[in-house]
Structure formats: structure tokens, C-alpha cells
Design an enzyme around this catalytic site. Structure first.
Site, PDB file in Angstrom:
ATOM      1  N   GLY A   1       0.774  -1.241   0.000  1.00 60.54           N
ATOM      2  CA  GLY A   1       0.000   0.000   0.000  1.00 60.54           C
ATOM      3  C   GLY A   1       0.800   1.283   0.000  1.00 60.54           C
ATOM      4  N   SER A   2       2.032   1.258  -0.533  1.00 65.84           N
ATOM      5  CA  SER A   2       2.801   2.507  -0.510  1.00 65.84           C
ATOM      6  C   SER A   2       2.228   3.536  -1.487  1.00 65.84           C
ATOM      7  CB  SER A   2       4.291   2.252  -0.779  1.00 65.84           C
ATOM      8  OG  SER A   2       4.520   1.877  -2.111  1.00 65.84           O
ATOM      9  N   ASN A   3       1.686   3.096  -2.604  1.00 63.39           N
ATOM     10  CA  ASN A   3       1.023   4.047  -3.519  1.00 63.39           C
ATOM     11  C   ASN A   3      -0.282   4.560  -2.920  1.00 63.39           C
ATOM     12  OD1 ASN A   3       2.376   4.486  -6.227  1.00 63.39           O
ATOM     13  ND2 ASN A   3       2.589   2.274  -5.973  1.00 63.39           N
TER      14      ASN A   3
ATOM     15  N   LYS B   1     -15.507 -15.131  -9.957  1.00 64.11           N
ATOM     16  CA  LYS B   1     -15.065 -13.741 -10.145  1.00 64.11           C
ATOM     17  C   LYS B   1     -16.277 -12.805 -10.114  1.00 64.11           C
ATOM     18  CE  LYS B   1     -12.034 -11.355 -13.412  1.00 64.11           C
ATOM     19  NZ  LYS B   1     -10.775 -11.530 -12.700  1.00 64.11           N
TER      20      LYS B   1
ATOM     21  N   MET C   1      -3.952  -6.776  -7.447  1.00 67.34           N
ATOM     22  CA  MET C   1      -3.337  -7.852  -8.229  1.00 67.34           C
ATOM     23  C   MET C   1      -4.347  -8.791  -8.906  1.00 67.34           C
ATOM     24  SD  MET C   1      -0.273  -7.003  -8.198  1.00 67.34           S
ATOM     25  CE  MET C   1       0.569  -8.400  -8.923  1.00 67.34           C
ATOM     26  N   ARG C   2      -5.574  -8.339  -9.085  1.00 68.97           N
ATOM     27  CA  ARG C   2      -6.538  -9.151  -9.844  1.00 68.97           C
ATOM     28  C   ARG C   2      -6.932  -8.421 -11.110  1.00 68.97           C
ATOM     29  NH1 ARG C   2      -8.775 -13.381  -7.069  1.00 68.97           N
ATOM     30  NH2 ARG C   2      -8.065 -13.298  -4.915  1.00 68.97           N
TER      31      ARG C   2
ATOM     32  N   ASN D   1      -4.889   3.026 -13.120  1.00 69.69           N
ATOM     33  CA  ASN D   1      -3.947   2.046 -12.585  1.00 69.69           C
ATOM     34  C   ASN D   1      -2.532   2.602 -12.711  1.00 69.69           C
ATOM     35  OD1 ASN D   1      -2.999  -0.542 -11.656  1.00 69.69           O
ATOM     36  ND2 ASN D   1      -2.446  -1.045 -13.766  1.00 69.69           N
TER      37      ASN D   1
ATOM     38  N   HIS E   1       1.465   1.320 -13.202  1.00 73.18           N
ATOM     39  CA  HIS E   1       2.211   0.133 -13.648  1.00 73.18           C
ATOM     40  C   HIS E   1       3.712   0.467 -13.683  1.00 73.18           C
ATOM     41  CE1 HIS E   1       2.794  -3.663 -15.738  1.00 73.18           C
ATOM     42  NE2 HIS E   1       3.655  -3.035 -16.507  1.00 73.18           N
TER      43      HIS E   1
END
Ligand code: GRF
Length: 189
Positions: free
Chosen positions: A6-8, A58, A83-84, A100, A102
Site C-alpha cells: 500500500g505505498s502508492n 469472479k 493484483m486481480r 492504474n 504500472h
């Protein structure tokens, strides 16, 4: 939405709290019980929930997430190490409002293990990308990118750490600011 340390998420919550980035985080959702990002959310007094898949489909899992997002009146989703892969139905529900981050200069090195692959490919320049989320993974329109020079002695660990601390934590809040300003029509495309 996040899955790990959770650093972002922390960088974003700090930017919202200081007013550097307009907006308010109404809820933090993780798909992992006990993930460190949940503590980050709580530190900033943001309601934080683990919604795990627990052997469900899902569709069932995402349905529960969508219910919580609706309860909290969420307008935009920021994926910060989630991560999904989201289904196209989920993405359609929030069309054009999911971002997002990346750890590569997209469209190069989509997918996982990006630091290892970049070192292996002997890239000289690397960085991170904030982009809109579309059904194809790591393929949506780019909002902002930040770059750094890869050192000769760089390892996958040092590279991913440098991308995170030298680029990502500054890039994501700025990209959200830019995206918000564009969405509100304050900046011409
Ligand atoms: C970051 O490198 C981000 O680019 C990727 O996942 C990592 C999450 O790190 N999508 P953190 O949980 O925000 O520290």
C-alpha cells in the site's frame, strides 16, 4: 483498491489530505485479508475492507466489491497494486473512471515481474505509467509517465524500489490531479 503493502495508496491519501490532489478517498478495498494497505487506509481514517474471493466466482466477488463501492458513493477507482484482473463487466460499470499504476514505460513490459524482465532485457531507461483501465490488461490510454535511468549495477530489487520511491509516489497523485482536471474540463485534451 490494493492488494499488498500500500505505498502508492499512502502517497495518494497523503496527497488528498494535504490538498495537493483534489478529491477524497471514501473507501479502501483489498482482496487480501491482513494486507498492509488496510492499515494504511485506517491510518488515514478511510473505511478499509478486505473483500476476499473465498472460492467464489469472479462475478460473485466483484458483485460484492461493486456493492461496497456503491454504498460509499465512489465515482473513481484508483488501482494501487491491485493484483486481480477486473472483468470487462466491472470495468464497464465504471467506464473511463478507473486508473492504474504500472511499473514500466507502457506499452513496454505489460504484465507481472516487470523489473526482472527489464533487467534481463538490459533496458537503459525505465519508469512508471498511470493509465486508464480498459478490458485489455495494461493497455488503456496513458495519463502520465515518469522515467529514470537504469544504473549499470541495477538489480530487479533496486530497480523496482527506485521506480516506486523515485517515480511512482510522486507520479500517481499528479496523474490523478491531471485526470480530474481533464474530466472536469479545466484542461483541453
Ligand atoms: C507498484 O509497483 C505498482 O506499480 C504495481 O504494484 C506495486 C504496488 O506497490 N501495480 P504498493 O503496494 O503501492 O507499495
Amino acid at each position: 483498491m490494493a492488494s499488498g503493502r500500500g505505498s502508492n495508496a499512502k502517497a495518494l491519501l497523503e496527497a488528498f489530505r494535504s490538498g495537493q490532489t483534489p478529491g477524497r478517498a471514501s473507501v479502501l478495498i483489498s482482496d487480501q485479508e491482513g494486507a498492509a494497505c488496510l492499515e494504511v487506509g485506517s491510518e488515514f481514517d478511510v473505511p478499509s475492507f478486505a473483500i476476499t474471493k473465498r472460492g467464489r466466482s469472479k462475478q460473485e466477488h466483484e458483485k460484492e466489491i461493486l456493492k461496497v463501492l456503491a454504498e460509499y458513493g465512489v465515482h473513481h477507482i484508483l488501482l494501487a497494486g491491485y493484483m486481480r484482473i477486473l472483468s470487462s463487466e466491472f470495468i464497464d460499470t465504471f467506464q473511463g473512471t478507473i486508473l492504474n499504476i504500472h511499473p514500466s514505460l507502457l506499452p513496454d513490459f505489460k504484465g507481472i515481474n516487470t523489473a526482472e524482465r527489464q533487467i534481463h532485457s538490459k533496458v537503459k531507461v525505465s519508469g512508471a505509467t498511470v493509465h486508464e483501465v480498459v478490458a485489455d490488461v495494461d493497455s488503456g490510454p496513458v495519463i502520465l509517465q515518469g522515467a529514470l535511468e537504469v544504473h549499470p549495477q541495477e538489480t530487479p530489487e533496486s530497480l523496482s524500489n527506485r521506480i516506486l520511491t523515485e517515480i511512482e509516489h510522486d507520479l500517481y497523485p499528479r496523474a490523478v490531479w491531471l485526470f480530474t482536471a481533464r474530466t472536469l474540463g479545466h484542461i483541453e485534451e
